[in-house]
Write an enzyme that holds these catalytic residues in place. Structure first.
Site, PDB file in Angstrom:
ATOM      1  N   HIS A  61       0.851  -1.194   0.000  1.00  0.00           N
ATOM      2  CA  HIS A  61       0.000   0.000   0.000  1.00  0.00           C
ATOM      3  C   HIS A  61       0.885   1.242   0.000  1.00  0.00           C
ATOM      4  O   HIS A  61       1.701   1.432   0.894  1.00  0.00           O
ATOM      5  CB  HIS A  61      -0.898  -0.033   1.246  1.00  0.00           C
ATOM      6  CG  HIS A  61      -1.900   1.073   1.312  1.00  0.00           C
ATOM      7  ND1 HIS A  61      -1.903   2.005   2.323  1.00  0.00           N
ATOM      8  CD2 HIS A  61      -2.937   1.376   0.499  1.00  0.00           C
ATOM      9  CE1 HIS A  61      -2.908   2.840   2.142  1.00  0.00           C
ATOM     10  NE2 HIS A  61      -3.544   2.472   1.036  1.00  0.00           N
ATOM     11  N   HIS A 104      -0.204  10.705  -2.026  1.00  0.00           N
ATOM     12  CA  HIS A 104      -1.486  10.246  -1.518  1.00  0.00           C
ATOM     13  C   HIS A 104      -2.389  11.408  -1.127  1.00  0.00           C
ATOM     14  O   HIS A 104      -3.546  11.498  -1.542  1.00  0.00           O
ATOM     15  CB  HIS A 104      -1.303   9.326  -0.308  1.00  0.00           C
ATOM     16  CG  HIS A 104      -2.607   8.873   0.273  1.00  0.00           C
ATOM     17  ND1 HIS A 104      -3.260   9.577   1.270  1.00  0.00           N
ATOM     18  CD2 HIS A 104      -3.401   7.810  -0.015  1.00  0.00           C
ATOM     19  CE1 HIS A 104      -4.386   8.959   1.569  1.00  0.00           C
ATOM     20  NE2 HIS A 104      -4.495   7.885   0.808  1.00  0.00           N
TER      21      HIS A 104
END
Length: 317
Positions: A61, A104
């Site tokens: 991730h 992100h």
């Protein structure tokens, strides 16, 4: 399959001993990179096809974070691949001048030496910043562009592009430009998003949100080929997932649990170890984790002795 729960006080030592005893070096640490060998879209589809005798897969991730290695960073991807083969969920965002970079958050504050919104900076301005690791320590690494990561990843791994602020049209064009549909998959939240990408490239591979039977029906109604889907079923390993595992496995679809917002945050290593193993033991096929090296170590005892997919894994210097 060995389902015994081990308590690992020193994961690296245990992994080394285990690899020596079993001869299974798939997840053993070494100086080179442990890579996923995918050459075309047909192999990409085959890699994610559920067969019932598959090697459990690890997704990093945001690349997999650890001290000294920031998220969404090529150096971090390589650090993960020195320990385990993995594919990587990454986060494309647009700069002020429409360059696609990896980030992100919509803002720079948490993960870089900059402040404010990514979209307020040009690429030339962002080049001057440094990335921070998960402890907030400044690293020597800069923000990468999606172009750089696509070029780096070919022959090494698979990228899974999350949906942030980049229009679908621009994402599809970027993959066409690099001829990257062979090793880049696309996160989609709806069947309509998948349908659009298929209109741009008929062999596009998806990490699709398919958490409920109702969602599954929308993909079938839209004619999305199950041969091109890996299903994200949620962040929790729960009994209700059994129905989805059965429905999706019947269609040849691998199922992924993301431990990033849940089990990765457990404070004790032994608790995380048990959680990662239970995800696989309860029927999932893929673990997405902020701690991919730790997750890979935990599920090592669950790897099949033989798998038809072994040929997808290799090593590079």
């Amino acid at each position: 399959m060995n389902t015994k729960k081990h308590r690992i006080s020193n994961p690296t030592l245990w992994l080394t001993i285990l690899c020596l005893l079993t001869g299974n070096l798939l997840f053993a640490q070494h100086k080179g990179l442990q890579v996923i060998k995918i050459k075309n879209t047909q192999q990409l589809h085959a890699y994610f096809k559920y067969t019932g005798k598959d090697i459990p897969l690890i997704s990093g991730h945001r690349g997999g974070t650890t001290k000294g290695f920031p998220e969404n960073c090529i150096a971090t991807f390589e650090n993960t691949l020195r320990h385990t083969p993995a594919f990587f969920e990454i986060d494309p965002r647009l700069t002020k001048d429409s360059v696609i970079v990896l980030m992100h958050d919509a803002t720079l504050d948490r993960t870089t030496t900059g402040k404010g919104k990514v979209a307020d900076y040009t690429w030339e301005q962002l080049k001057k910043l440094k990335l921070k690791d998960s402890d907030g320590k400044v690293t020597p690494y800069g923000i990468p562009t999606l172009d750089e990561v696509i070029v780096w990843s070919k022959g090494k791994t698979i990228l899974n592009l999350d949906i942030k602020d980049v229009p679908l049209e621009m994402t599809a064009q970027k993959l066409l430009e690099h001829e990257a549909f062979s090793h880049v998959m696309l996160t989609v939240h709806t069947a309509d998003q998948a349908k659009y990408y298929l209109s741009q490239h008929k062999d596009a591979m998806f990490s699709a949100f398919v958490k409920t039977p109702a969602a599954l029906k929308t993909y079938e109604a839209a004619g999305i080929p199950w041969t091109q889907v890996m299903a994200y079923v949620g962040p929790h390993n729960k009994p209700e997932n059994k129905e989805m595992y059965e429905l999706l496995h019947q269609r040849g679809v691998m199922c992924m649990i993301s431990a990033a917002p849940t089990y990765d945050k457990l404070p004790r290593a032994t608790a995380r170890e048990t959680a990662y193993r239970n995800i696989i033991l309860d029927g999932a096929d893929v673990i997405e984790s902020d701690l991919p090296i730790e997750a890979a170590t935990a599920i090592q005892p669950l790897l099949p002795a033989k798998s038809a997919k072994q040929h997808f894994f290799g090593k590079r210097k």
